[in-house]
Design a protein around this motif. Sequence first.
Motif, PDB file in Angstrom:
ATOM      1  N   TYR A   1       0.888  -1.386  -0.054  1.00 31.77           N
ATOM      2  CA  TYR A   1      -0.357   0.064  -0.262  1.00 31.77           C
ATOM      3  C   TYR A   1       0.884   1.037   0.174  1.00 31.77           C
ATOM      4  O   TYR A   1       1.948   1.062   0.428  1.00 31.77           O
ATOM      5  CB  TYR A   1      -0.639   0.342   1.299  1.00 31.77           C
ATOM      6  CG  TYR A   1      -1.489  -1.702   1.831  1.00 31.77           C
ATOM      7  CD1 TYR A   1      -2.481  -1.500   0.404  1.00 31.77           C
ATOM      8  CD2 TYR A   1      -1.925  -2.035   2.397  1.00 31.77           C
ATOM      9  CE1 TYR A   1      -3.138  -2.215   0.231  1.00 31.77           C
ATOM     10  CE2 TYR A   1      -2.780  -3.221   1.966  1.00 31.77           C
ATOM     11  CZ  TYR A   1      -3.162  -3.576   1.525  1.00 31.77           C
ATOM     12  OH  TYR A   1      -4.321  -4.883   1.544  1.00 31.77           O
ATOM     13  N   SER A   2       0.149   2.514  -0.807  1.00 33.28           N
ATOM     14  CA  SER A   2       0.977   3.631  -0.393  1.00 33.28           C
ATOM     15  C   SER A   2       0.268   4.461   0.488  1.00 33.28           C
ATOM     16  O   SER A   2      -0.983   4.417   0.244  1.00 33.28           O
ATOM     17  CB  SER A   2       1.410   3.905  -2.112  1.00 33.28           C
ATOM     18  OG  SER A   2      -0.095   3.902  -2.541  1.00 33.28           O
TER      19      SER A   2
ATOM     20  N   ILE B   1      -2.721   7.723  -3.934  1.00 29.44           N
ATOM     21  CA  ILE B   1      -2.436   6.706  -3.202  1.00 29.44           C
ATOM     22  C   ILE B   1      -3.656   6.243  -2.715  1.00 29.44           C
ATOM     23  O   ILE B   1      -4.617   6.102  -2.807  1.00 29.44           O
ATOM     24  CB  ILE B   1      -2.209   7.670  -1.998  1.00 29.44           C
ATOM     25  CG1 ILE B   1      -2.719   8.734  -1.606  1.00 29.44           C
ATOM     26  CG2 ILE B   1      -0.680   8.752  -2.328  1.00 29.44           C
ATOM     27  CD1 ILE B   1      -2.870   9.552  -0.630  1.00 29.44           C
ATOM     28  N   ASP B   2      -3.458   4.825  -1.788  1.00 34.39           N
ATOM     29  CA  ASP B   2      -3.987   4.369  -1.992  1.00 34.39           C
ATOM     30  C   ASP B   2      -4.921   5.094  -0.512  1.00 34.39           C
ATOM     31  O   ASP B   2      -6.049   4.326  -0.364  1.00 34.39           O
ATOM     32  CB  ASP B   2      -3.328   2.970  -1.539  1.00 34.39           C
ATOM     33  CG  ASP B   2      -2.778   2.187  -2.122  1.00 34.39           C
ATOM     34  OD1 ASP B   2      -3.352   2.766  -4.122  1.00 34.39           O
ATOM     35  OD2 ASP B   2      -1.939   1.568  -2.382  1.00 34.39           O
ATOM     36  N   PHE B   3      -3.963   4.958   0.653  1.00 35.00           N
ATOM     37  CA  PHE B   3      -4.738   5.872   2.238  1.00 35.00           C
ATOM     38  C   PHE B   3      -4.157   7.094   2.200  1.00 35.00           C
ATOM     39  O   PHE B   3      -3.158   7.777   1.576  1.00 35.00           O
ATOM     40  CB  PHE B   3      -4.607   4.355   3.379  1.00 35.00           C
ATOM     41  CG  PHE B   3      -5.057   3.552   2.448  1.00 35.00           C
ATOM     42  CD1 PHE B   3      -6.297   3.253   3.056  1.00 35.00           C
ATOM     43  CD2 PHE B   3      -4.559   2.291   2.261  1.00 35.00           C
ATOM     44  CE1 PHE B   3      -7.132   1.984   2.731  1.00 35.00           C
ATOM     45  CE2 PHE B   3      -4.958   1.140   2.192  1.00 35.00           C
ATOM     46  CZ  PHE B   3      -6.104   0.682   2.138  1.00 35.00           C
TER      47      PHE B   3
ATOM     48  N   SER C   1      -8.971  -4.316   7.520  1.00 38.06           N
ATOM     49  CA  SER C   1      -8.832  -4.020   8.923  1.00 38.06           C
ATOM     50  C   SER C   1      -8.049  -2.945   8.882  1.00 38.06           C
ATOM     51  O   SER C   1      -7.118  -3.167   7.878  1.00 38.06           O
ATOM     52  CB  SER C   1      -8.844  -4.971  10.210  1.00 38.06           C
ATOM     53  OG  SER C   1      -7.436  -5.406  10.142  1.00 38.06           O
ATOM     54  N   ILE C   2      -8.118  -1.775   9.750  1.00 41.66           N
ATOM     55  CA  ILE C   2      -6.643  -0.613   9.555  1.00 41.66           C
ATOM     56  C   ILE C   2      -5.757  -1.605   9.838  1.00 41.66           C
ATOM     57  O   ILE C   2      -4.575  -1.243   9.392  1.00 41.66           O
ATOM     58  CB  ILE C   2      -6.324   0.516  10.339  1.00 41.66           C
ATOM     59  CG1 ILE C   2      -8.032   0.979  10.302  1.00 41.66           C
ATOM     60  CG2 ILE C   2      -5.831   0.956  11.024  1.00 41.66           C
ATOM     61  CD1 ILE C   2      -8.183   1.873  11.409  1.00 41.66           C
ATOM     62  N   SER C   3      -5.400  -2.451  11.079  1.00 38.25           N
ATOM     63  CA  SER C   3      -4.076  -3.148  11.384  1.00 38.25           C
ATOM     64  C   SER C   3      -3.482  -3.886  10.199  1.00 38.25           C
ATOM     65  O   SER C   3      -2.495  -4.014   9.762  1.00 38.25           O
ATOM     66  CB  SER C   3      -4.071  -4.019  12.494  1.00 38.25           C
ATOM     67  OG  SER C   3      -5.682  -5.265  12.447  1.00 38.25           O
ATOM     68  N   SER C   4      -4.802  -4.163   9.075  1.00 42.29           N
ATOM     69  CA  SER C   4      -3.948  -5.534   7.628  1.00 42.29           C
ATOM     70  C   SER C   4      -3.083  -4.376   7.170  1.00 42.29           C
ATOM     71  O   SER C   4      -2.249  -4.769   6.426  1.00 42.29           O
ATOM     72  CB  SER C   4      -4.992  -6.085   7.612  1.00 42.29           C
ATOM     73  OG  SER C   4      -6.382  -4.469   6.725  1.00 42.29           O
ATOM     74  N   ILE C   5      -3.881  -2.604   6.992  1.00 43.89           N
ATOM     75  CA  ILE C   5      -2.780  -2.009   6.225  1.00 43.89           C
ATOM     76  C   ILE C   5      -1.114  -2.335   6.679  1.00 43.89           C
ATOM     77  O   ILE C   5      -0.347  -1.803   5.655  1.00 43.89           O
ATOM     78  CB  ILE C   5      -3.490  -0.839   5.819  1.00 43.89           C
ATOM     79  CG1 ILE C   5      -4.926  -0.926   5.155  1.00 43.89           C
ATOM     80  CG2 ILE C   5      -2.589   0.653   5.336  1.00 43.89           C
ATOM     81  CD1 ILE C   5      -5.394   0.694   6.062  1.00 43.89           C
TER      82      ILE C   5
END
Length: 331
Positions: A30-31, A70-72, A291-295
């Motif tokens: 992820y970016s 960007i991804d997030f 989930s956020i943690s998976s990012i």
Amino acid sequence: MRGGHSNSAIFLILVLLSAVVPVQAGTGEYSIGVIEGTPAVSYMHDYSHLDEVTFLNDEMAIRGLINGEIDFLIADHLVLADITGNFDYNEMSVLGGVGESWKAVPVVRSDSTEDYGNIELLQAVNAAIAEIYQSEEYELLYSTWFTGMSNIEESDYIASLNDGWPTASSGGRLEKILNHDKEFLACTYDQSNGLSSIDTEGKIIGFEIDLAESISKKIAEHYGSEFGFRIIENFEKNDVVNELLNEENCDFGLAGFISGEAITNGLHPGIPYYSGGMVIAASMQSPNVESISSIFEAPEFIEDVDGFDSRLILIALLAFFIVLRLRTNPI
């Protein structure tokens, strides 16, 4: 033939050794966008496996997220959840908080022999906020200025709800307000975000302004008293502190104070009315995540590169016997 067997033995050993080389189970795919000079830059230092993209300002970062550059995006809640900005916030959503959060509280000055009833007034303000939470009014006020749901929890206000409303002491500040001996004054300042800002007509608006008015109405309703209420606008936060310390200028403040900051300035903090801090946002073009943690999960390895693999002992023994066999029984 002996050389051929030696080469075969070496090849076999290399094949066996390759079987225990750690293999990556995943990569940081992820970016993540951050804004230059913000806490998000430091936060990303722990996630070097992710692709960090730095933007010069809020607008460039949000535009980059919406456009799929960007991804997030990680930024302050007051930046990403403020629906009064110049973007279509239907094209992005706040997934949740990252890092430590902070909570804004109402503040009053300390009691003194000449100026008392301030803590009593704070208890009334707390009771009003607690009742606003209990009704649908809080979410209506919040959704006017911010996208998503507030992170205020029941534990933040349940004690004030249970304590109820204070009895106004004779001659105290709360009684003076209820008896129309003075105007009820709230202090704030232009924070240029959803908490407070100046509109095109030069009027101060925002979540804190609406909440202050609701607090005043709740107090008037509970005590059955109609009194004058006014919001005092200041230029800077330090001006709010000075106004509060001057007993004639202000009764309570809603100006983004956190508890520790209030205490440092000699003020008394109330219960939280807003939860802020860094949040992570996604756009319609962002990848779906569980989930956020998976990012932020780092690449995993099948084998622990820092640990010792016991199979190496077996491979070493096997290699020893192969070499010994070739030496004692050459072909």
